[in-house]
Scaffold this motif. Structure first.
Motif, PDB file in Angstrom:
ATOM      1  N   TYR A  79      56.677  37.388  31.951  1.00 21.71           N
ATOM      2  CA  TYR A  79      55.432  37.546  32.698  1.00 21.71           C
ATOM      3  C   TYR A  79      54.245  37.405  31.754  1.00 21.71           C
ATOM      4  CZ  TYR A  79      56.988  38.890  37.369  1.00 21.71           C
ATOM      5  OH  TYR A  79      57.507  38.879  38.641  1.00 21.71           O
ATOM      6  N   ASP A  80      53.232  36.696  32.222  1.00 28.06           N
ATOM      7  CA  ASP A  80      51.967  36.619  31.502  1.00 28.06           C
ATOM      8  C   ASP A  80      50.853  36.706  32.535  1.00 28.06           C
ATOM      9  OD1 ASP A  80      49.932  36.241  29.662  1.00 28.06           O
ATOM     10  OD2 ASP A  80      51.006  34.655  28.592  1.00 28.06           O
ATOM     11  N   GLY A  81      49.746  37.306  32.145  1.00 32.05           N
ATOM     12  CA  GLY A  81      48.623  37.450  33.059  1.00 32.05           C
ATOM     13  C   GLY A  81      47.312  37.140  32.373  1.00 32.05           C
ATOM     14  N   TRP A  82      46.287  36.828  33.144  1.00 28.18           N
ATOM     15  CA  TRP A  82      44.976  36.517  32.596  1.00 28.18           C
ATOM     16  C   TRP A  82      43.939  36.821  33.667  1.00 28.18           C
ATOM     17  CZ3 TRP A  82      48.975  33.485  33.843  1.00 28.18           C
ATOM     18  CH2 TRP A  82      48.825  32.563  34.893  1.00 28.18           C
ATOM     19  N   GLY A  83      42.734  37.030  33.253  1.00 29.83           N
ATOM     20  CA  GLY A  83      41.671  37.361  34.186  1.00 29.83           C
ATOM     21  C   GLY A  83      40.512  37.994  33.457  1.00 29.83           C
ATOM     22  N   VAL A  84      39.859  38.938  34.089  1.00 33.36           N
ATOM     23  CA  VAL A  84      38.724  39.621  33.488  1.00 33.36           C
ATOM     24  C   VAL A  84      38.888  41.121  33.697  1.00 33.36           C
ATOM     25  CG1 VAL A  84      37.140  37.685  33.834  1.00 33.36           C
ATOM     26  CG2 VAL A  84      37.378  39.411  35.624  1.00 33.36           C
ATOM     27  N   SER A  85      38.225  41.895  32.863  1.00 36.02           N
ATOM     28  CA  SER A  85      38.271  43.342  33.015  1.00 36.02           C
ATOM     29  C   SER A  85      36.988  43.944  32.466  1.00 36.02           C
ATOM     30  CB  SER A  85      39.476  43.936  32.284  1.00 36.02           C
ATOM     31  OG  SER A  85      39.364  43.737  30.894  1.00 36.02           O
ATOM     32  N   GLY A  86      36.735  45.149  32.840  1.00 37.28           N
ATOM     33  CA  GLY A  86      35.567  45.864  32.369  1.00 37.28           C
ATOM     34  C   GLY A  86      35.806  47.347  32.530  1.00 37.28           C
ATOM     35  N   PRO A  87      34.798  48.139  32.313  1.00 39.14           N
ATOM     36  CA  PRO A  87      34.974  49.588  32.433  1.00 39.14           C
ATOM     37  C   PRO A  87      35.459  49.978  33.835  1.00 39.14           C
ATOM     38  CG  PRO A  87      32.891  49.069  31.372  1.00 39.14           C
ATOM     39  CD  PRO A  87      33.429  47.776  31.900  1.00 39.14           C
ATOM     40  N   GLY A  88      36.661  50.458  33.899  1.00 44.12           N
ATOM     41  CA  GLY A  88      37.181  50.962  35.156  1.00 44.12           C
ATOM     42  C   GLY A  88      37.722  49.923  36.115  1.00 44.12           C
ATOM     43  N   TYR A  89      37.846  48.650  35.707  1.00 41.75           N
ATOM     44  CA  TYR A  89      38.399  47.664  36.640  1.00 41.75           C
ATOM     45  C   TYR A  89      39.089  46.546  35.874  1.00 41.75           C
ATOM     46  CZ  TYR A  89      34.891  44.111  35.530  1.00 41.75           C
ATOM     47  OH  TYR A  89      34.130  43.172  34.887  1.00 41.75           O
ATOM     48  N   GLU A  90      39.948  45.853  36.586  1.00 46.59           N
ATOM     49  CA  GLU A  90      40.534  44.623  36.074  1.00 46.59           C
ATOM     50  C   GLU A  90      40.795  43.702  37.250  1.00 46.59           C
ATOM     51  OE1 GLU A  90      45.299  45.654  35.863  1.00 46.59           O
ATOM     52  OE2 GLU A  90      44.075  45.842  34.063  1.00 46.59           O
ATOM     53  N   SER A  91      40.688  42.430  37.020  1.00 42.51           N
ATOM     54  CA  SER A  91      40.885  41.440  38.066  1.00 42.51           C
ATOM     55  C   SER A  91      41.541  40.221  37.438  1.00 42.51           C
ATOM     56  CB  SER A  91      39.541  41.049  38.696  1.00 42.51           C
ATOM     57  OG  SER A  91      39.709  39.988  39.608  1.00 42.51           O
ATOM     58  N   GLY A  92      42.576  39.733  38.052  1.00 43.95           N
ATOM     59  CA  GLY A  92      43.247  38.578  37.480  1.00 43.95           C
ATOM     60  C   GLY A  92      44.479  38.191  38.251  1.00 43.95           C
ATOM     61  N   CYS A  93      45.345  37.471  37.575  1.00 49.28           N
ATOM     62  CA  CYS A  93      46.569  36.979  38.197  1.00 49.28           C
ATOM     63  C   CYS A  93      47.579  36.706  37.095  1.00 49.28           C
ATOM     64  CB  CYS A  93      46.294  35.716  38.998  1.00 49.28           C
ATOM     65  SG  CYS A  93      45.546  34.393  38.027  1.00 49.28           S
ATOM     66  N   GLY A  94      48.763  36.319  37.489  1.00 50.40           N
ATOM     67  CA  GLY A  94      49.802  36.041  36.509  1.00 50.40           C
ATOM     68  C   GLY A  94      51.035  35.494  37.183  1.00 50.40           C
ATOM     69  N   ALA A  95      52.041  35.206  36.384  1.00 51.77           N
ATOM     70  CA  ALA A  95      53.305  34.664  36.881  1.00 51.77           C
ATOM     71  C   ALA A  95      54.307  34.685  35.739  1.00 51.77           C
ATOM     72  CB  ALA A  95      53.125  33.241  37.402  1.00 51.77           C
ATOM     73  N   GLN A  96      55.554  34.396  36.060  1.00 55.14           N
ATOM     74  CA  GLN A  96      56.541  34.181  35.014  1.00 55.14           C
ATOM     75  C   GLN A  96      56.369  32.762  34.491  1.00 55.14           C
ATOM     76  OE1 GLN A  96      60.581  35.157  35.940  1.00 55.14           O
ATOM     77  NE2 GLN A  96      60.110  37.263  36.525  1.00 55.14           N
ATOM     78  N   VAL A  97      56.198  32.634  33.178  1.00 54.52           N
ATOM     79  CA  VAL A  97      55.968  31.347  32.526  1.00 54.52           C
ATOM     80  C   VAL A  97      57.009  31.162  31.427  1.00 54.52           C
ATOM     81  CG1 VAL A  97      53.497  31.477  33.040  1.00 54.52           C
ATOM     82  CG2 VAL A  97      54.350  32.321  30.842  1.00 54.52           C
ATOM     83  N   PRO A  98      57.233  29.924  30.972  1.00 51.20           N
ATOM     84  CA  PRO A  98      58.226  29.694  29.929  1.00 51.20           C
ATOM     85  C   PRO A  98      57.907  30.460  28.651  1.00 51.20           C
ATOM     86  CG  PRO A  98      57.716  27.631  31.008  1.00 51.20           C
ATOM     87  CD  PRO A  98      56.709  28.631  31.496  1.00 51.20           C
ATOM     88  N   GLN A  99      58.870  31.182  28.176  1.00 53.07           N
ATOM     89  CA  GLN A  99      58.697  31.930  26.929  1.00 53.07           C
ATOM     90  C   GLN A  99      58.586  30.954  25.769  1.00 53.07           C
ATOM     91  OE1 GLN A  99      61.934  34.626  26.062  1.00 53.07           O
ATOM     92  NE2 GLN A  99      60.551  36.064  25.063  1.00 53.07           N
ATOM     93  N   GLY A 100      57.617  31.197  24.884  1.00 52.28           N
ATOM     94  CA  GLY A 100      57.421  30.326  23.731  1.00 52.28           C
ATOM     95  C   GLY A 100      56.464  29.184  23.973  1.00 52.28           C
TER      96      GLY A 100
END
Length: 238
Positions: A79-100
């Motif tokens: 699993y890997d995820g990406w997005g944005v975050s700040g004080p008291g929140y996070e927003s993003g998405c992710g999925a299972q991606v090839p390791q390496g």
């Protein structure tokens, strides 16, 4: 759920300016014109560099002709995820991606993962505007690629993909539309691309997510597996 945020060939022009001149000689006590000394000969131009042997291909072209096809069984996932975050929140998405496959973040919600041999790519954009249908996205992609050398549509397929919660439990079914095509790249080789548009939030027609994988024609089965895994494990957080 929290996750980690985390050919060109240059041409160098070398210009050599060589100048030679005669010298006037005056003899004291008499008049006359001295015979100019001959100009020194220009040096011979350098010999051109020998051509590269046919076996010395650019790294990516060599890999494209020698690397074995991508097989589903050779890929492990994480699993890997990406997005944005700040004080008291996070927003993003992710999925299972090839390791390496190292990640490059293209935008807050858009990430690319590249195989170490430079041949395989997985790209996930999880925040499309959601104002167009999946059919719109396919038609726009085809229109944008018309005129591209070697462009050929192989298939357009509608599908349903059961989605898994990160804990492994099924909880949703995604409506998908998948475009598979080929084109000729800058090396003269054939690239194969699988682009899939889907949605979440229960909307059956609009496109809010794009999952794209690319490689060679012989990598088709492996790339299909990578796209399928990313589709069924895709999640949105925040």
């Amino acid at each position: 759920m929290r996750f980690s945020l985390a050919r060109t060939a240059g041409v160098t022009a070398v210009v050599a300016a060589l100048a030679a001149g005669g010298f006037g000689i005056a003899h004291a006590g008499r008049t006359g014109t001295a015979t100019p000394l001959p100009a020194p000969p220009l040096p011979a131009p350098p010999l051109p560099a020998p051509p590269l042997p046919a076996t010395r291909l650019p790294a990516t072209a060599a890999a494209a002709t020698s690397a074995p096809p991508l097989q589903p069984g050779q890929v492990t996932y994480q699993y890997d995820g990406w997005g944005v975050s700040g004080p008291g929140y996070e927003s993003g998405c992710g999925a299972q991606v090839p390791q390496g496959w190292p990640k490059a973040k293209l935008a807050d919600y858009h990430a690319k993962f590249s195989g170490s041999n430079g041949l395989w790519v997985l790209r996930i954009n999880c925040v499309l505007p959601g104002t167009k249908t999946r059919a719109d996205m396919v038609n726009e992609r085809i229109a944008a690629l018309r005129g591209t050398k070697g462009f050929r549509v192989l298939s357009i397929v509608d599908g349903l993909t059961p989605r898994l919660h990160p804990n492994g439990e099924p909880y949703d079914v995604l409506h998908t539309k998948t475009l598979t095509y080929t084109y000729t790249d800058d090396t003269g080789g054939t690239r194969l691309v699988i682009s899939r548009w889907t949605t979440d939030y229960g909307r059956p027609t609009t496109a809010t997510v794009e999952i794209t994988a690319a490689g060679r024609k012989q990598d088709l089965v492996g790339l299909q597996s990578v796209v399928a895994r990313a589709t069924k494990t895709f999640y949105r957080a925040g």
